[in-house]
Scaffold this motif. Structure first.
Motif, PDB file in Angstrom:
ATOM      1  N   SER A  68     -11.580  31.577 -63.465  1.00  0.00           N
ATOM      2  CA  SER A  68     -10.692  31.705 -64.678  1.00  0.00           C
ATOM      3  C   SER A  68     -10.778  33.091 -65.253  1.00  0.00           C
ATOM      4  O   SER A  68      -9.890  33.487 -65.944  1.00  0.00           O
TER       5      SER A  68
ATOM      6  N   GLU B 112      -7.936  34.919 -63.707  1.00  0.00           N
ATOM      7  CA  GLU B 112      -6.586  34.413 -64.176  1.00  0.00           C
ATOM      8  C   GLU B 112      -6.339  35.076 -65.678  1.00  0.00           C
ATOM      9  O   GLU B 112      -5.300  35.454 -65.864  1.00  0.00           O
TER      10      GLU B 112
ATOM     11  N   SER C 166      -4.439  28.726 -59.778  1.00  0.00           N
ATOM     12  CA  SER C 166      -4.584  27.804 -60.732  1.00  0.00           C
ATOM     13  C   SER C 166      -5.574  26.404 -60.619  1.00  0.00           C
ATOM     14  O   SER C 166      -6.026  25.850 -61.191  1.00  0.00           O
ATOM     15  N   THR C 167      -5.245  26.058 -59.284  1.00  0.00           N
ATOM     16  CA  THR C 167      -5.955  24.780 -58.888  1.00  0.00           C
ATOM     17  C   THR C 167      -7.441  25.093 -58.920  1.00  0.00           C
ATOM     18  O   THR C 167      -8.179  24.181 -59.392  1.00  0.00           O
TER      19      THR C 167
ATOM     20  N   VAL D 199      -8.862  27.119 -60.686  1.00  0.00           N
ATOM     21  CA  VAL D 199      -9.455  27.312 -62.124  1.00  0.00           C
ATOM     22  C   VAL D 199      -9.736  25.948 -62.787  1.00  0.00           C
ATOM     23  O   VAL D 199     -10.583  25.834 -63.406  1.00  0.00           O
ATOM     24  N   ASN D 200      -8.435  25.220 -62.374  1.00  0.00           N
ATOM     25  CA  ASN D 200      -8.709  23.581 -62.928  1.00  0.00           C
ATOM     26  C   ASN D 200     -10.038  23.074 -62.350  1.00  0.00           C
ATOM     27  O   ASN D 200     -10.684  22.162 -62.972  1.00  0.00           O
TER      28      ASN D 200
ATOM     29  N   ARG E  85     -12.894  24.137 -64.251  1.00  0.00           N
ATOM     30  CA  ARG E  85     -13.269  23.454 -65.540  1.00  0.00           C
ATOM     31  C   ARG E  85     -13.589  21.950 -65.545  1.00  0.00           C
ATOM     32  O   ARG E  85     -14.388  21.529 -66.285  1.00  0.00           O
ATOM     33  N   LEU E  86     -12.967  21.283 -64.468  1.00  0.00           N
ATOM     34  CA  LEU E  86     -13.537  19.802 -64.268  1.00  0.00           C
ATOM     35  C   LEU E  86     -14.931  19.933 -63.925  1.00  0.00           C
ATOM     36  O   LEU E  86     -15.612  19.212 -64.539  1.00  0.00           O
TER      37      LEU E  86
END
Length: 381
Positions: free
Chosen positions: A99, A102, A359-360, A362-363, A366-367
């Motif tokens: 993150s 990014e 991006s994956t 980062v997601n 976050r999860l």
């Protein structure tokens, strides 16, 4: 992108390229001195001017590269710097939260969006600083051009041939040249009429500036100063151009053998003494190219002044050979390096596989953070 974003993006890229080009130039300059061709001033001046033109037309380089990609000729080549950093990160090149990486990748886009929309105090301060600096620089340029026009109009014509007008002035103590829309003007101090050797040196020097196209470059760079006032590399670049054009002019005038080195140096010293008593209107009048200027700052700082450097160069004068070959040899790697830099600093045109993977990640981070907080909440309950 909107027209405003396109212009801002081009402006940011131009500033980056000027900084990169100046660093490359300093390295090249040191290399030329080390290999014994440091006095090839004409070739070096051509290199500086050509590199600056390359920066100005850098959007065409980007357009050509993207056109090649669209037709499939450069599809497998990716010079984008941010994409290369993402790829290196995914390969385990360095450790950082995805993150955070990014966020760093989007700093430029976020800043440009904020500037376009006037969002946030940082963007607002940047807008105010740029507008204030541009306004001051533009007013200074207009005022200085008015002062220069006054000096030229108050002088009187002495000689004329072709598009060149040689004029005499009581307002200036230093010979200089400038130009209008069609004619070139060489303005000489009136007191030089009694000093034929100084007249001869001054005219030869200023006519050489006209032949080299120095006046056009001076006008061009002065016009750009209000835009790049905050970029120190632009000002350093302009000083390099000013220094090299004087060295190149001295070299070419002396190489003709019509004027002796002693007469030339004596004239430089005599005119420099007069510059210490010059009036304020002449100091700020631009764009013009003078025979010599007094470099007070170098004297105060204990550095080798420009006048001293020019005299030493004239005394050690050797005809520079194969300047065209030197220009081509130096320009090819510089052009390639700047072209690669131009392409690498562009904003990524689309989402590459590496960016999708980042991006994956980062997601997933976050999860994982959401799950961790949810688990912590359940434990407390």
């Amino acid at each position: 992108m909107s027209p405003g974003e396109i212009l801002l993006d081009a402006f940011v890229n131009a500033n980056i390229l000027i900084c990169v080009a100046y660093l490359l130039w300093r390295g090249l300059r040191e290399s030329l001195v080390r290999v014994g061709v440091g006095q090839s001033y004409g070739a070096q001046l051509q290199i500086l001017n050509s590199v600056f033109l390359l920066i100005i037309f850098s959007p065409l380089i980007t357009l050509a590269y993207r056109s090649l990609q669209n037709v499939g000729m450069a599809g497998g080549v990716n010079f984008n710097l941010s994409d290369m950093v993402v790829s290196y990160y995914l390969d385990g090149g360095f450790a950082m939260k995805a993150s955070n990486l990014e966020g760093l990748m989007h700093i430029r886009d976020t800043f440009m969006s904020n500037v376009i929309n006037g969002t946030g105090w940082i963007a607002q301060c940047a807008i105010v600083v740029f507008l204030a600096g541009f306004a001051i620089g533009a007013m200074r340029l207009v005022y200085s051009m008015a002062c220069l026009r006054t000096i030229v109009e108050q002088s009187y014509e002495w000689r004329q041939f072709g598009r060149v007008r040689i004029r005499l002035s009581d307002r200036t103590l230093v010979p200089f040249s400038t130009r209008g829309v069609w004619c070139y003007y060489v303005v000489l101090p009136s007191h030089m009429l009694t000093r034929s050797h100084e007249i001869k040196v001054s005219i030869a020097h200023e006519l050489q500036h006209i032949r080299q196209g120095d006046l056009e470059w001076e006008i061009f760079l002065e016009a750009l100063k209000p835009f790049f006032f905050v970029n120190p590399c632009f000002h350093a670049w302009k000083r390099q151009v000013e220094d090299l054009r004087e060295f190149s002019c001295d070299s070419k005038v002396l190489n003709r053998g019509v004027i002796s080195v002693k007469t030339y140096c004596d004239t430089l010293l005599s005119v420099c003494q007069n510059t210490l008593r010059r009036d304020r209107a002449f100091v700020i009048a631009v764009p013009k190219v003078t025979l010599v200027t007094a470099d007070r700052s170098s004297a105060r700082e204990g550095k080798l002044g420009m006048l001293e450097s020019r005299i030493l160069s004239a005394l050690e004068q050797r005809p520079a050979k194969r300047q065209k070959a030197l220009f081509v040899t130096a320009m090819i790697p510089l052009a390639l390096a700047l072209s690669a830099t131009t392409i690498s600093i562009q904003r990524s045109a689309d989402w590459s596989q590496d960016r999708l993977m980042l991006s994956t990640v980062v997601n997933l981070e976050r999860l994982d953070e959401i799950n961790r907080l949810s688990t912590f909440g359940r434990i407390r309950n």
